[in-house]
Design a protein around this motif. Structure first.
Motif, PDB file in Angstrom:
ATOM      1  N   THR A 151     -46.143 -26.799  12.029  1.00  0.00           N
ATOM      2  CA  THR A 151     -46.877 -27.924  11.712  1.00  0.00           C
ATOM      3  C   THR A 151     -46.223 -28.461  10.537  1.00  0.00           C
ATOM      4  O   THR A 151     -46.111 -29.643  10.536  1.00  0.00           O
ATOM      5  CB  THR A 151     -48.302 -27.534  11.711  1.00  0.00           C
ATOM      6  OG1 THR A 151     -48.770 -27.191  12.763  1.00  0.00           O
ATOM      7  CG2 THR A 151     -49.218 -28.922  11.400  1.00  0.00           C
ATOM      8  N   CYS A 193     -48.530 -33.261  16.558  1.00  0.00           N
ATOM      9  CA  CYS A 193     -48.871 -32.025  16.028  1.00  0.00           C
ATOM     10  C   CYS A 193     -50.006 -31.187  16.787  1.00  0.00           C
ATOM     11  O   CYS A 193     -50.162 -30.237  17.024  1.00  0.00           O
ATOM     12  CB  CYS A 193     -49.670 -32.244  14.559  1.00  0.00           C
ATOM     13  SG  CYS A 193     -48.522 -32.605  13.237  1.00  0.00           S
ATOM     14  N   TRP A 198     -49.952 -27.703  18.640  1.00  0.00           N
ATOM     15  CA  TRP A 198     -51.208 -26.826  18.709  1.00  0.00           C
ATOM     16  C   TRP A 198     -51.550 -26.246  19.929  1.00  0.00           C
ATOM     17  O   TRP A 198     -51.828 -25.112  20.297  1.00  0.00           O
ATOM     18  CB  TRP A 198     -52.441 -27.239  17.841  1.00  0.00           C
ATOM     19  CG  TRP A 198     -51.960 -27.683  16.412  1.00  0.00           C
ATOM     20  CD1 TRP A 198     -51.084 -27.222  15.728  1.00  0.00           C
ATOM     21  CD2 TRP A 198     -52.487 -28.736  15.609  1.00  0.00           C
ATOM     22  NE1 TRP A 198     -50.830 -27.608  14.497  1.00  0.00           N
ATOM     23  CE2 TRP A 198     -52.028 -28.817  14.177  1.00  0.00           C
ATOM     24  CE3 TRP A 198     -53.621 -29.516  15.844  1.00  0.00           C
ATOM     25  CZ2 TRP A 198     -52.437 -29.766  13.585  1.00  0.00           C
ATOM     26  CZ3 TRP A 198     -53.900 -30.300  14.753  1.00  0.00           C
ATOM     27  CH2 TRP A 198     -53.081 -30.758  13.638  1.00  0.00           C
ATOM     28  N   HIS A 223     -48.072 -23.198  19.061  1.00  0.00           N
ATOM     29  CA  HIS A 223     -47.726 -23.379  17.690  1.00  0.00           C
ATOM     30  C   HIS A 223     -46.797 -22.465  17.181  1.00  0.00           C
ATOM     31  O   HIS A 223     -46.635 -21.668  16.365  1.00  0.00           O
ATOM     32  CB  HIS A 223     -49.108 -23.164  16.938  1.00  0.00           C
ATOM     33  CG  HIS A 223     -48.857 -23.509  15.495  1.00  0.00           C
ATOM     34  ND1 HIS A 223     -48.851 -22.649  14.371  1.00  0.00           N
ATOM     35  CD2 HIS A 223     -48.757 -24.777  14.904  1.00  0.00           C
ATOM     36  CE1 HIS A 223     -48.530 -23.428  13.294  1.00  0.00           C
ATOM     37  NE2 HIS A 223     -48.733 -24.679  13.627  1.00  0.00           N
TER      38      HIS A 223
END
Length: 189
Positions: A38, A79, A83, A87
């Motif tokens: 991230t 993002c 996720w 991730h």
């Protein structure tokens, strides 16, 4: 200056303190290492915000705020997608090699720049138009008063008093608020 010629901190010019920025970096670097995919995606996606922060000379950084807010809106969908898909650094790298990812992130920042440069002239133009309309309205009201009460309402057309012998005629109309006393004489009620 206070006693002894030492400047007060309240009167000294405002100096930029980077202590808060350093504390944020110390706290965020370990967090960034924990969520590395991230962090990489966000740092690369938020480059336009960094550029806006660097080039904006205003202490409040309105360009960075405007561009940064929309830039973040462009980065967040990717993002969230990262996720949702494990991730991992591999997935983050896969997102970064797709042109659509770059297009969305940087186009959102571009919209921020358009707002930053476009809104102030629009607001100024609206204010000028509003003020001109008010001027027209007041001019119409003045014309109505002149029609009803005559030109004297505007302060024009007042007859000047005839000058006494030996005095030159005054070009200015008499001041109705001026008292008719000589200097040094008490005013009569």
């Amino acid at each position: 200056m206070s006693q002894g010629g030492v400047m007060n901190s309240a009167s000294s010019p405002r100096r930029r303190s980077y202590g808060g920025l350093l504390a944020a970096a110390v706290l965020l670097l370990p967090l960034g290492a924990l969520v590395m995919p991230t962090s990489v995606l966000t740092v690369i996606g938020m480059v336009p915000t960094l550029v806006a922060w660097i080039v904006d000379r205003d202490p409040d950084k309105p360009a960075a705020v405007t561009v940064g807010g929309l830039n973040l809106c462009g980065v967040m969908p990717f993002c969230i997608q990262l996720w949702q898909h494990g991730h991992t650094m591999d997935y983050a790298a896969g997102l970064l090699v797709q042109p659509v990812t770059w297009l969305v992130m940087y186009s959102a920042a571009g919209v921020g720049w358009l707002l930053y440069f476009g809104i102030p002239p629009l607001v100024a133009g609206w204010a000028v138009a509003r003020d001109q309309a008010k001027i027209r309205e007041l001019d119409e009201q003045r014309q109505a008063l002149v029609e009803e009460w005559g030109i004297e309402v505007t302060g024009q057309g007042l007859k000047a008093e005839a000058p006494a012998e030996g005095e030159a005629a005054s070009e200015e109309p008499p001041d109705p608020l001026a008292e008719s006393t000589q200097p040094g004489e008490p005013a009569t009620p």
